[in-house]
Design an enzyme around this catalytic site. Structure first.
Site, PDB file in Angstrom:
ATOM      1  N   HIS A  52      65.738 -49.264  -6.224  1.00 31.40           N
ATOM      2  CA  HIS A  52      64.770 -49.417  -6.958  1.00 31.40           C
ATOM      3  C   HIS A  52      65.797 -49.474  -8.375  1.00 31.40           C
ATOM      4  O   HIS A  52      65.920 -48.670  -8.693  1.00 31.40           O
ATOM      5  CB  HIS A  52      63.388 -48.797  -6.985  1.00 31.40           C
ATOM      6  CG  HIS A  52      63.625 -47.205  -7.200  1.00 31.40           C
ATOM      7  ND1 HIS A  52      63.888 -46.194  -5.754  1.00 31.40           N
ATOM      8  CD2 HIS A  52      64.380 -45.960  -7.993  1.00 31.40           C
ATOM      9  CE1 HIS A  52      63.678 -45.102  -6.683  1.00 31.40           C
ATOM     10  NE2 HIS A  52      64.709 -44.715  -7.911  1.00 31.40           N
TER      11      HIS A  52
HETATM   12  C1  T46 Z   1      65.714 -41.958  -7.828  1.00 25.81           C
HETATM   13  C2  T46 Z   1      65.624 -41.733  -6.979  1.00 25.81           C
HETATM   14  C3  T46 Z   1      67.781 -40.877  -7.440  1.00 25.81           C
HETATM   15  C4  T46 Z   1      56.616 -37.320  -6.400  1.00 25.81           C
HETATM   16  O1  T46 Z   1      55.574 -37.528  -6.599  1.00 25.81           O
HETATM   17  N1  T46 Z   1      57.289 -36.983  -7.751  1.00 25.81           N
HETATM   18  C5  T46 Z   1      58.817 -37.133  -7.605  1.00 25.81           C
HETATM   19  O2  T46 Z   1      59.300 -36.747  -8.605  1.00 25.81           O
HETATM   20  C6  T46 Z   1      59.747 -38.259  -7.082  1.00 25.81           C
HETATM   21  C7  T46 Z   1      60.755 -38.416  -7.301  1.00 25.81           C
HETATM   22  C8  T46 Z   1      58.981 -39.049  -5.982  1.00 25.81           C
HETATM   23  N2  T46 Z   1      57.549 -38.018  -5.711  1.00 25.81           N
HETATM   24  C9  T46 Z   1      56.685 -38.880  -4.763  1.00 25.81           C
HETATM   25  C10 T46 Z   1      56.880 -40.750  -4.976  1.00 25.81           C
HETATM   26  C11 T46 Z   1      57.097 -41.443  -3.472  1.00 25.81           C
HETATM   27  O3  T46 Z   1      55.942 -41.187  -2.935  1.00 25.81           O
HETATM   28  O4  T46 Z   1      57.984 -39.237  -3.486  1.00 25.81           O
HETATM   29  C12 T46 Z   1      57.598 -40.273  -2.957  1.00 25.81           C
HETATM   30  C13 T46 Z   1      59.353 -40.910  -2.655  1.00 25.81           C
HETATM   31  O5  T46 Z   1      59.937 -41.025  -3.950  1.00 25.81           O
HETATM   32  P1  T46 Z   1      61.061 -41.950  -3.649  1.00 25.81           P
HETATM   33  O6  T46 Z   1      61.183 -43.213  -2.560  1.00 25.81           O
HETATM   34  O7  T46 Z   1      60.999 -43.000  -4.952  1.00 25.81           O
HETATM   35  O8  T46 Z   1      62.286 -41.427  -3.371  1.00 25.81           O
HETATM   36  P2  T46 Z   1      63.634 -41.685  -3.606  1.00 25.81           P
HETATM   37  O9  T46 Z   1      64.516 -40.279  -3.244  1.00 25.81           O
HETATM   38  O10 T46 Z   1      63.653 -42.961  -3.188  1.00 25.81           O
HETATM   39  O11 T46 Z   1      64.278 -42.430  -4.984  1.00 25.81           O
HETATM   40  C14 T46 Z   1      63.816 -40.612  -6.385  1.00 25.81           C
HETATM   41  C15 T46 Z   1      63.271 -40.926  -7.096  1.00 25.81           C
HETATM   42  O12 T46 Z   1      62.365 -40.900  -7.006  1.00 25.81           O
HETATM   43  C16 T46 Z   1      63.945 -42.134  -8.265  1.00 25.81           C
HETATM   44  O13 T46 Z   1      63.781 -42.292  -9.590  1.00 25.81           O
HETATM   45  O14 T46 Z   1      66.007 -42.293  -9.313  1.00 25.81           O
HETATM   46  O15 T46 Z   1      65.332 -40.587  -5.908  1.00 25.81           O
END
Ligand code: T46
Length: 133
Positions: A52
């Site tokens: 993303h």
């Molecule tokens: C990024 C990379 C490096 C939250 O509720 N709060 C938070 O602060 C974060 C980071 C995530 N979430 C929830 C949102 C989703 O339901 O946790 C779940 C997994 O998040 P996501 O799929 O976005 O995780 P990554 O590891 O793919 O991405 C994260 C960050 O979201 C993003 O900003 O740059 O780490």
């Protein structure tokens, strides 16, 4: 407006016989104020995260433990970084499409973020991202 590019930054370390302190300081090492800190851990070798971009969020990624790869698309270019030392951080500006993979078994990714979590700041569709480039 010209956006800053993804870049690696070298962090200061203070070493002593009893261990090392590594410092990432807002205003010196990076330009944003930190509103949120999170960790990515307990990954496996075949985990892939990210895929993303963010409209406005800026982040500093640090391999606090172990290593992983960050593949970044930005302004029509592709860049690949292997983070493997806690004294090196990767600054990700807005509109950088990031994919994080190739995690070592012990990897802990420390992230300093310029804003609280806001799902509306995410671009999770690659076609939406690439049509805005
Ligand atoms: C990024 C990379 C490096 C939250 O509720 N709060 C938070 O602060 C974060 C980071 C995530 N979430 C929830 C949102 C989703 O339901 O946790 C779940 C997994 O998040 P996501 O799929 O976005 O995780 P990554 O590891 O793919 O991405 C994260 C960050 O979201 C993003 O900003 O740059 O780490």
């Amino acid at each position: 407006m010209r956006l800053p590019r993804p870049k690696l930054i070298q962090l200061d370390q203070i070493r002593s016989d009893s261990g090392t302190i590594t410092v990432a300081e807002s205003g010196k090492d990076f330009d944003f104020s930190v509103a949120r800190v999170y960790l990515i851990h307990s990954t496996s070798a075949d985990s892939t995260r990210g895929r993303h971009a963010h409209k406005e969020l800026e982040q500093l990624l640090i391999a606090a433990v172990g290593s992983f790869r960050v593949h970044v698309e930005f302004g029509g270019r592709s860049l690949s970084f292997r983070l493997e030392s806690p004294d090196v951080g990767l600054l990700l500006p807005p509109m950088a499409w990031r994919t994080i993979d190739q995690f070592s078994e012990d990897a802990v990714c420390l992230v300093l973020a310029s804003d609280v979590y806001r799902e509306e700041d995410y671009i999770r569709s690659y076609s939406e991202y690439s049509s805005g480039q």
